[in-house]
Design a protein around this motif. Structure first.
Motif, PDB file in Angstrom:
ATOM      1  N   ARG A 154      11.413   6.243  -6.129  1.00 51.33           N
ATOM      2  CA  ARG A 154      10.235   5.706  -6.818  1.00 51.33           C
ATOM      3  C   ARG A 154      10.363   5.866  -8.318  1.00 51.33           C
ATOM      4  NH1 ARG A 154       7.680   7.697  -2.068  1.00 51.33           N
ATOM      5  NH2 ARG A 154       7.069   9.682  -2.961  1.00 51.33           N
ATOM      6  N   ASN A 185       1.945 -12.001  -8.074  1.00 55.62           N
ATOM      7  CA  ASN A 185       1.582 -10.779  -7.339  1.00 55.62           C
ATOM      8  C   ASN A 185       0.762  -9.791  -8.162  1.00 55.62           C
ATOM      9  OD1 ASN A 185       3.001 -11.899  -5.275  1.00 55.62           O
ATOM     10  ND2 ASN A 185       4.812 -10.636  -5.513  1.00 55.62           N
ATOM     11  N   LEU A 230      -2.824  -7.720  -9.130  1.00 58.47           N
ATOM     12  CA  LEU A 230      -3.888  -7.056  -8.365  1.00 58.47           C
ATOM     13  C   LEU A 230      -5.200  -7.747  -8.718  1.00 58.47           C
ATOM     14  CD1 LEU A 230      -2.399  -3.652  -9.290  1.00 58.47           C
ATOM     15  CD2 LEU A 230      -2.604  -4.432  -6.934  1.00 58.47           C
ATOM     16  N   ASN A 244      -8.346  -7.505  -7.802  1.00 60.93           N
ATOM     17  CA  ASN A 244      -9.603  -6.810  -8.017  1.00 60.93           C
ATOM     18  C   ASN A 244      -9.549  -5.839  -9.203  1.00 60.93           C
ATOM     19  OD1 ASN A 244     -11.120  -8.092  -6.093  1.00 60.93           O
ATOM     20  ND2 ASN A 244     -10.590  -6.647  -4.468  1.00 60.93           N
ATOM     21  N   ARG A 245      -8.493  -5.950 -10.001  1.00 61.42           N
ATOM     22  CA  ARG A 245      -8.406  -5.130 -11.201  1.00 61.42           C
ATOM     23  C   ARG A 245      -8.420  -6.053 -12.411  1.00 61.42           C
ATOM     24  NH1 ARG A 245      -5.444  -0.151 -11.833  1.00 61.42           N
ATOM     25  NH2 ARG A 245      -5.754   1.121  -9.994  1.00 61.42           N
ATOM     26  N   PHE A 305      -1.719  -0.175 -14.394  1.00 61.37           N
ATOM     27  CA  PHE A 305      -1.440   0.294 -13.029  1.00 61.37           C
ATOM     28  C   PHE A 305      -0.108   1.041 -12.858  1.00 61.37           C
ATOM     29  CE2 PHE A 305       0.231  -0.372  -8.738  1.00 61.37           C
ATOM     30  CZ  PHE A 305      -0.759   0.247  -7.995  1.00 61.37           C
ATOM     31  N   ILE A 330       0.077   5.058 -11.686  1.00 64.22           N
ATOM     32  CA  ILE A 330       0.736   5.632 -10.510  1.00 64.22           C
ATOM     33  C   ILE A 330       1.897   6.534 -10.904  1.00 64.22           C
ATOM     34  CG2 ILE A 330       0.060   3.802  -8.898  1.00 64.22           C
ATOM     35  CD1 ILE A 330       2.790   2.611  -9.166  1.00 64.22           C
ATOM     36  N   VAL A 357       1.840  -8.697  -3.107  1.00 63.48           N
ATOM     37  CA  VAL A 357       1.172  -7.693  -3.937  1.00 63.48           C
ATOM     38  C   VAL A 357       1.637  -6.291  -3.535  1.00 63.48           C
ATOM     39  CG1 VAL A 357      -1.071  -6.692  -4.511  1.00 63.48           C
ATOM     40  CG2 VAL A 357      -0.828  -9.170  -4.362  1.00 63.48           C
ATOM     41  N   ALA A 364       3.755  -3.593  -5.846  1.00 61.93           N
ATOM     42  CA  ALA A 364       3.379  -2.192  -6.040  1.00 61.93           C
ATOM     43  C   ALA A 364       4.532  -1.264  -5.658  1.00 61.93           C
ATOM     44  CB  ALA A 364       2.134  -1.865  -5.219  1.00 61.93           C
ATOM     45  N   ALA A 422       5.188   2.808  -6.405  1.00 63.11           N
ATOM     46  CA  ALA A 422       4.005   3.397  -5.768  1.00 63.11           C
ATOM     47  C   ALA A 422       4.413   4.155  -4.501  1.00 63.11           C
ATOM     48  CB  ALA A 422       2.997   2.312  -5.415  1.00 63.11           C
ATOM     49  N   SER A 423       3.801   5.342  -4.303  1.00 61.86           N
ATOM     50  CA  SER A 423       4.053   6.094  -3.084  1.00 61.86           C
ATOM     51  C   SER A 423       3.185   5.500  -1.977  1.00 61.86           C
ATOM     52  CB  SER A 423       3.676   7.557  -3.299  1.00 61.86           C
ATOM     53  OG  SER A 423       2.283   7.667  -3.465  1.00 61.86           O
ATOM     54  N   PRO A 424       3.493   5.813  -0.705  1.00 67.70           N
ATOM     55  CA  PRO A 424       2.673   5.250   0.375  1.00 67.70           C
ATOM     56  C   PRO A 424       1.175   5.532   0.217  1.00 67.70           C
ATOM     57  CG  PRO A 424       4.665   6.206   1.279  1.00 67.70           C
ATOM     58  CD  PRO A 424       4.657   6.541  -0.184  1.00 67.70           C
ATOM     59  N   GLN A 460      -0.489   6.100  -2.626  1.00 64.89           N
ATOM     60  CA  GLN A 460      -0.999   5.292  -3.735  1.00 64.89           C
ATOM     61  C   GLN A 460      -1.157   3.848  -3.286  1.00 64.89           C
ATOM     62  OE1 GLN A 460       2.127   6.240  -6.511  1.00 64.89           O
ATOM     63  NE2 GLN A 460       0.780   7.519  -7.733  1.00 64.89           N
ATOM     64  N   LYS A 463      -4.809   2.744  -3.815  1.00 64.35           N
ATOM     65  CA  LYS A 463      -4.944   1.981  -5.058  1.00 64.35           C
ATOM     66  C   LYS A 463      -4.637   0.503  -4.889  1.00 64.35           C
ATOM     67  CE  LYS A 463      -3.978   5.911  -8.049  1.00 64.35           C
ATOM     68  NZ  LYS A 463      -5.081   5.835  -9.025  1.00 64.35           N
ATOM     69  N   VAL A 464      -3.981   0.156  -3.783  1.00 69.13           N
ATOM     70  CA  VAL A 464      -3.679  -1.266  -3.590  1.00 69.13           C
ATOM     71  C   VAL A 464      -4.427  -1.824  -2.376  1.00 69.13           C
ATOM     72  CG1 VAL A 464      -1.868  -2.982  -3.256  1.00 69.13           C
ATOM     73  CG2 VAL A 464      -1.438  -0.994  -4.692  1.00 69.13           C
ATOM     74  N   VAL A 507      -8.349  -1.157  -2.489  1.00 67.84           N
ATOM     75  CA  VAL A 507      -8.982  -1.839  -3.618  1.00 67.84           C
ATOM     76  C   VAL A 507      -8.917  -3.357  -3.447  1.00 67.84           C
ATOM     77  CG1 VAL A 507      -8.888  -2.213  -6.116  1.00 67.84           C
ATOM     78  CG2 VAL A 507      -8.520   0.076  -5.193  1.00 67.84           C
ATOM     79  N   GLU A 508      -7.764  -3.861  -3.020  1.00 71.17           N
ATOM     80  CA  GLU A 508      -7.625  -5.309  -2.894  1.00 71.17           C
ATOM     81  C   GLU A 508      -8.405  -5.857  -1.697  1.00 71.17           C
ATOM     82  OE1 GLU A 508      -5.776  -7.599  -5.093  1.00 71.17           O
ATOM     83  OE2 GLU A 508      -6.341  -5.826  -6.225  1.00 71.17           O
ATOM     84  N   ALA A 509      -8.595  -5.039  -0.662  1.00 77.83           N
ATOM     85  CA  ALA A 509      -9.293  -5.515   0.545  1.00 77.83           C
ATOM     86  C   ALA A 509     -10.760  -5.103   0.544  1.00 77.83           C
ATOM     87  CB  ALA A 509      -8.592  -4.964   1.791  1.00 77.83           C
ATOM     88  N   ARG A 510     -11.238  -4.551  -0.581  1.00 76.54           N
ATOM     89  CA  ARG A 510     -12.551  -3.888  -0.542  1.00 76.54           C
ATOM     90  C   ARG A 510     -13.704  -4.789  -0.096  1.00 76.54           C
ATOM     91  NH1 ARG A 510     -13.043  -2.934  -7.084  1.00 76.54           N
ATOM     92  NH2 ARG A 510     -13.445  -5.109  -7.623  1.00 76.54           N
TER      93      ARG A 510
END
Lengths: 262, 220
Positions: free
Chosen positions: A78, A92, A94, A96-97, A105, A109, B122, B126, B131-133, B135, B139-140, B143-146
């Motif tokens: 990572r 791609n 985000l 909702n941000r 972002f 992270i 998306v 990330a 991004a870790s699993p 996060q 955070k993805v 938030v995106e499916a909220r």
């Protein structure tokens, strides 16, 4: 900067394994813009994703800035990915941000403080000319602005490498051209090595220093464009530097074919 | 009609309290346990980030199994579990046990579907950013499916308001039980009408609230 050493990847399928990328070795020099060109399904996107291990190679080695990417696991991988930005055909983002929060972002992270992330994000937005859109949401942006935002987001963690997967294929020619100019700026002014996957000869001609041509999972040719100009005898050379009337992708049928690709 | 209703007002108030208690417990259990189960169901599915065919088969099978039971049967079948968890087998607290048990897989399935709406590109982006699993989940995906998740919770609330009417079988009480006991068994049509009107108002309110919140959260 990037070294691929006999990397390969096969996908299982009903009719047996399909080689997406046959054992391939490539060298991308520091500071260049490296094109990977080929038809749809030639394996270019897979090859690109092998560099940051979005695709897990079946074998071979990948080095980025002398670090062996293929031997990394978990948090090390990572961390290595944070030194490689990536942009995509369909952006791609985000959704909702906000625009600013999208750029912040990757820093967020990575554990950068909110204040610092915000400052850096504002800087990057300024750099791609979207400072006035900081509070907007991606849905409110045009295609070109979305790709600029994606570039700002990719640049936020100050990467050494920028991986681009068909970054202009979803854009109209004029917007595509301005995105290519931005990528050139990223390369020249920020010293970022750029790898760009495309099916358009225009893109190669416009910004690349080197190009690899892929067919059915193999790199069939890898040349520096400067050498090509000196001896434009290869098939690719003819395609790239022939007189405009002879450029095949400008003819109506090829233009249609390209539309079909996108 | 009015007189009968007025005489029953205290009962209606108590029943409303019982309904909201049962619903509150079931929804909380669904959020805390069903939510993560739904995300896990998504992530372990074919072609996903944490692809685990065996674990996915077990989780998927469990969700389908619980959801196959008609709720009345589950209510009775779970009596031994209810006794252990709630210490009793009658009353709204006891009825909350089978309600929660049914709500968890129900919500898990709705969450799985909501999260599936997040474009795979998306998630890939990330991942490429390191991004870790965890996060990725917080955070993805979340938030995106909220807005979809809020609508999932709305559907769950409406369904389980209706399920809670069956809680009367184990003495759970609640507004639906009142409708059955007075309106149905005693042929007190006025009570039936009043309780049904109350239920209609609650359902409309839940749905309106859910829709508003979901719309505000959706920036796509």
């Amino acid at each position: 900067m990037i070294t691929l050493d006999q990397v390969h990847k096969t996908y299982p399928s009903d009719t047996g394994a399909i080689a997406a990328v046959a054992p391939t070795s490539l060298q991308v020099e520091r500071g260049e813009i490296f094109g990977i060109i080929g038809r749809s399904g030639a394996g270019k996107s897979t090859l690109l994703r092998l560099i940051n291990r979005l695709e897990q190679p079946d074998g071979g080695r990948v080095y980025v800035d002398r670090q062996e990417i293929t031997s990394l696991e978990g948090s090390q991988l990572r961390a290595a990915r944070r030194s490689m930005g990536m942009i995509f055909q369909h952006f791609n983002l985000l959704h909702n941000r906000s625009v600013l929060s999208n750029v912040a972002f990757p820093l967020e992270i990575a554990g950068v403080s909110t204040l610092e992330a915000r400052k850096r994000a504002e800087e990057c937005l300024e750099w791609v000319g979207l400072a006035d859109k900081a509070g907007a949401y991606p849905a409110q942006l045009s295609g070109g602005q979305k790709q600029r935002l994606a570039i700002a987001r990719a640049l936020a963690p100050s990467p050494k490498v920028l991986l681009c997967d068909e970054p202009t294929s979803a854009l109209d020619p004029h917007t595509a051209d301005s995105i290519l100019t931005t990528l050139q700026d990223v390369n020249r002014n920020l010293g970022v090595t750029v790898v760009i996957v495309t099916h358009s000869l225009d893109v190669v001609r416009r910004i690349c220093n080197s190009v690899a041509i892929m067919e059915q999972g193999r790199v069939v040719e890898h040349i520096r464009l400067a050498d090509l100009m000196a001896s434009p005898r290869s098939e690719l050379g003819r395609l790239l530097f022939a007189r405009p009337s002879a450029q095949p992708e400008r003819t109506p049928t090829s233009a249609l074919a390209r539309l079909a690709y996108a | 009609m009015l007189e009968g209703t007025i005489a029953l007002l205290p009962e209606i108030a108590v029943a409303l309290g019982e309904t909201f208690l049962m619903l509150g417990i079931a929804l909380t259990a669904a959020l805390i346990l069903g939510g993560p189960l739904g995300v896990l169901l998504f992530l372990t599915g074919p072609g996903q980030l944490l692809q685990r065919p065996k674990l996915f088969a077990v989780l998927n099978g469990f969700v389908n199994l619980v959801r196959s039971f008609p709720f009345v049967i589950l209510l009775v079948a779970l009596v031994p579990l209810t006794r252990v968890v709630a210490g009793t087998t009658i009353g709204p607290l006891a009825a909350s046990v089978p309600l929660s048990f049914a709500a968890i897989p129900y919500f898990a399935r709705l969450v799985e579907q909501a999260v599936r709406e997040v474009p795979s590109g998306v998630i890939e982006a990330a991942k490429a950013m390191g991004a870790s699993p965890l996060q990725l989940i917080w955070k993805v995906l979340v938030v995106e499916a909220r807005s979809g998740l809020v609508l999932a919770l709305t559907v769950l609330a409406v369904s389980f308001l209706s399920y809670s009417a069956m809680a009367g079988i184990v003495g759970g009480g609640g507004i639906g039980d009142l409708a059955i006991r007075f309106g149905y068994y005693r042929f007190q049509t006025d009570i039936m009408v009043v309780t049904v009107v109350i239920l209609v108002v609650i359902v409309q309110s839940i749905q309106a609230l859910g829709n508003t919140v979901a719309r505000r959260l959706d920036k796509r």
